[in-house]
Every structure is written in structure tokens, then in C-alpha cells.
Design a protein around this motif. Structure first.
Motif, PDB file in Angstrom:
ATOM      1  N   THR A 225      -9.049  -0.142  -9.504  1.00  7.01           N
ATOM      2  CA  THR A 225      -8.789  -1.041 -10.636  1.00  7.01           C
ATOM      3  C   THR A 225      -9.867  -0.877 -11.694  1.00  7.01           C
ATOM      4  O   THR A 225      -9.577  -0.819 -12.893  1.00  7.01           O
ATOM      5  CB  THR A 225      -8.719  -2.510 -10.162  1.00  7.01           C
ATOM      6  OG1 THR A 225      -7.639  -2.630  -9.233  1.00  7.01           O
ATOM      7  CG2 THR A 225      -8.509  -3.466 -11.312  1.00  7.01           C
TER       8      THR A 225
ATOM      9  N   TYR B 157      -9.412   0.197 -15.566  1.00  6.80           N
ATOM     10  CA  TYR B 157      -9.964  -0.547 -16.703  1.00  6.80           C
ATOM     11  C   TYR B 157     -10.757   0.379 -17.624  1.00  6.80           C
ATOM     12  O   TYR B 157     -10.674   0.272 -18.842  1.00  6.80           O
ATOM     13  CB  TYR B 157     -10.874  -1.678 -16.231  1.00  6.80           C
ATOM     14  CG  TYR B 157     -10.173  -2.859 -15.604  1.00  6.80           C
ATOM     15  CD1 TYR B 157      -8.801  -3.027 -15.677  1.00  6.80           C
ATOM     16  CD2 TYR B 157     -10.908  -3.832 -14.936  1.00  6.80           C
ATOM     17  CE1 TYR B 157      -8.177  -4.122 -15.102  1.00  6.80           C
ATOM     18  CE2 TYR B 157     -10.286  -4.926 -14.352  1.00  6.80           C
ATOM     19  CZ  TYR B 157      -8.933  -5.074 -14.444  1.00  6.80           C
ATOM     20  OH  TYR B 157      -8.317  -6.155 -13.878  1.00  6.80           O
TER      21      TYR B 157
ATOM     22  N   ASP C  36      -4.429  -4.538 -20.485  1.00  7.03           N
ATOM     23  CA  ASP C  36      -5.645  -5.216 -20.905  1.00  7.03           C
ATOM     24  C   ASP C  36      -6.405  -5.695 -19.684  1.00  7.03           C
ATOM     25  O   ASP C  36      -5.852  -5.785 -18.593  1.00  7.03           O
ATOM     26  CB  ASP C  36      -5.298  -6.404 -21.792  1.00  7.03           C
ATOM     27  CG  ASP C  36      -6.288  -6.582 -22.928  1.00  7.03           C
ATOM     28  OD1 ASP C  36      -7.425  -6.098 -22.821  1.00  7.03           O
ATOM     29  OD2 ASP C  36      -5.912  -7.216 -23.919  1.00  7.03           O
ATOM     30  N   ILE C  37      -7.661  -6.014 -19.881  1.00  4.14           N
ATOM     31  CA  ILE C  37      -8.510  -6.552 -18.820  1.00  4.14           C
ATOM     32  C   ILE C  37      -8.526  -8.068 -18.975  1.00  4.14           C
ATOM     33  O   ILE C  37      -8.687  -8.560 -20.101  1.00  4.14           O
ATOM     34  CB  ILE C  37      -9.950  -6.001 -18.924  1.00  4.14           C
ATOM     35  CG1 ILE C  37      -9.944  -4.476 -18.865  1.00  4.14           C
ATOM     36  CG2 ILE C  37     -10.834  -6.589 -17.828  1.00  4.14           C
ATOM     37  CD1 ILE C  37     -11.308  -3.844 -19.131  1.00  4.14           C
ATOM     38  N   PRO C  38      -8.359  -8.832 -17.894  1.00  2.30           N
ATOM     39  CA  PRO C  38      -8.446 -10.292 -18.016  1.00  2.30           C
ATOM     40  C   PRO C  38      -9.774 -10.706 -18.673  1.00  2.30           C
ATOM     41  O   PRO C  38     -10.826 -10.118 -18.402  1.00  2.30           O
ATOM     42  CB  PRO C  38      -8.378 -10.773 -16.563  1.00  2.30           C
ATOM     43  CG  PRO C  38      -7.653  -9.687 -15.842  1.00  2.30           C
ATOM     44  CD  PRO C  38      -8.083  -8.408 -16.520  1.00  2.30           C
ATOM     45  N   TYR C  39      -9.676 -11.703 -19.528  1.00  2.95           N
ATOM     46  CA  TYR C  39     -10.830 -12.123 -20.335  1.00  2.95           C
ATOM     47  C   TYR C  39     -12.057 -12.430 -19.487  1.00  2.95           C
ATOM     48  O   TYR C  39     -13.175 -12.032 -19.836  1.00  2.95           O
ATOM     49  CB  TYR C  39     -10.458 -13.334 -21.196  1.00  2.95           C
ATOM     50  CG  TYR C  39     -11.618 -13.833 -22.009  1.00  2.95           C
ATOM     51  CD1 TYR C  39     -12.042 -13.131 -23.129  1.00  2.95           C
ATOM     52  CD2 TYR C  39     -12.310 -14.994 -21.653  1.00  2.95           C
ATOM     53  CE1 TYR C  39     -13.125 -13.564 -23.882  1.00  2.95           C
ATOM     54  CE2 TYR C  39     -13.388 -15.436 -22.397  1.00  2.95           C
ATOM     55  CZ  TYR C  39     -13.793 -14.717 -23.510  1.00  2.95           C
ATOM     56  OH  TYR C  39     -14.864 -15.145 -24.241  1.00  2.95           O
ATOM     57  N   HIS C  40     -11.884 -13.136 -18.375  1.00  6.24           N
ATOM     58  CA  HIS C  40     -13.045 -13.520 -17.579  1.00  6.24           C
ATOM     59  C   HIS C  40     -13.764 -12.294 -17.014  1.00  6.24           C
ATOM     60  O   HIS C  40     -14.981 -12.306 -16.857  1.00  6.24           O
ATOM     61  CB  HIS C  40     -12.667 -14.522 -16.477  1.00  6.24           C
ATOM     62  CG  HIS C  40     -11.869 -13.951 -15.361  1.00  6.24           C
ATOM     63  ND1 HIS C  40     -10.516 -13.658 -15.470  1.00  6.24           N
ATOM     64  CD2 HIS C  40     -12.229 -13.590 -14.112  1.00  6.24           C
ATOM     65  CE1 HIS C  40     -10.094 -13.160 -14.329  1.00  6.24           C
ATOM     66  NE2 HIS C  40     -11.108 -13.101 -13.479  1.00  6.24           N
ATOM     67  N   LEU C  41     -13.022 -11.215 -16.759  1.00  2.03           N
ATOM     68  CA  LEU C  41     -13.657  -9.988 -16.269  1.00  2.03           C
ATOM     69  C   LEU C  41     -14.372  -9.244 -17.404  1.00  2.03           C
ATOM     70  O   LEU C  41     -15.423  -8.646 -17.188  1.00  2.03           O
ATOM     71  CB  LEU C  41     -12.632  -9.088 -15.591  1.00  2.03           C
ATOM     72  CG  LEU C  41     -12.015  -9.645 -14.315  1.00  2.03           C
ATOM     73  CD1 LEU C  41     -10.994  -8.675 -13.741  1.00  2.03           C
ATOM     74  CD2 LEU C  41     -13.082  -9.964 -13.279  1.00  2.03           C
TER      75      LEU C  41
ATOM     76  N   ARG D 118     -15.812 -10.744 -19.896  1.00  2.00           N
ATOM     77  CA  ARG D 118     -17.062 -11.501 -20.079  1.00  2.00           C
ATOM     78  C   ARG D 118     -18.077 -11.164 -18.991  1.00  2.00           C
ATOM     79  O   ARG D 118     -19.263 -11.005 -19.265  1.00  2.00           O
ATOM     80  CB  ARG D 118     -16.784 -13.014 -20.066  1.00  2.00           C
ATOM     81  CG  ARG D 118     -16.246 -13.558 -21.358  1.00  2.00           C
ATOM     82  CD  ARG D 118     -17.210 -13.385 -22.540  1.00  2.00           C
ATOM     83  NE  ARG D 118     -18.464 -14.101 -22.285  1.00  2.00           N
ATOM     84  CZ  ARG D 118     -19.678 -13.597 -22.550  1.00  2.00           C
ATOM     85  NH1 ARG D 118     -19.827 -12.416 -23.083  1.00  2.00           N
ATOM     86  NH2 ARG D 118     -20.749 -14.301 -22.286  1.00  2.00           N
TER      87      ARG D 118
END
Length: 89
Positions: A35, A39, A49-54, A56
Motif C-alpha cells: 500500500t 501511495y 488518493d491517500i486518506p487525509y489522516h495518513l 498528515r
């Protein structure tokens, strides 16, 4: 062009740091190595897209400011402008 500056950051590391980073980052993000590689390879025109929390978490790991991992600028119109444009129609 890639959507995120992940490779740009990693390629600045020396061989020992790069090897360690490839092991540490997926563990810290609680994702698989595959994964993480996916990314890294998201192109700027991909829908993926990459989840926002990741994002950050990676910005923190890479010692970047908020938004520092982005390789493209996202533009748009603010909500109030859209509301008033739609009222005129």
C-alpha cells in the motif's frame, strides 16, 4: 509527475536511512508495504488518493508543514461564491 512528494523526500536519504524508512513508514501508518508503494506511485492525474489522516502523519514523519507533501495545487471556488452564482441563474 507524482501527486505527493513521498519519493522526493525518500530519495534525499542515504542508503541506510532509505532502507530503514521503507520498513518504518508502513508500520507507523499501519498499512502494508505494498500500500505504501502504491501511495508513492500515485500520479498527479490519477483519481486515487491517500486518506487525509495518513497524509498528515507522513508530513509529520517527514518534518513537513501542513500541505507540504502535496505536489499539486488544488484550486476551486469558495462556497459563498457558488451560492450567489447559483442564485443569479
Amino acid at each position: 509527475m507524482y501527486k505527493y512528494k513521498i519519493n522526493e523526500y525518500l530519495y534525499q536519504l542515504n542508503v541506510v536511512e532509505y532502507s530503514a524508512a521503507r520498513k518504518i513508514i508502513p508500520k507507523e501508518l499501519d498499512i502494508s508495504l505494498n500500500t505504501f508503494h502504491n501511495y508513492r506511485n500515485i500520479k498527479s492525474d490519477d483519481l486515487a488518493d491517500i486518506p487525509y489522516h495518513l497524509v498528515r502523519k507522513m508530513e509529520i514523519l517527514f518534518n513537513m508543514k501542513r500541505g507540504g507533501l502535496e505536489n499539486i495545487t488544488i484550486k476551486g471556488t469558495d462556497l459563498k461564491t457558488l451560492i450567489y452564482q447559483n442564485q443569479k441563474k
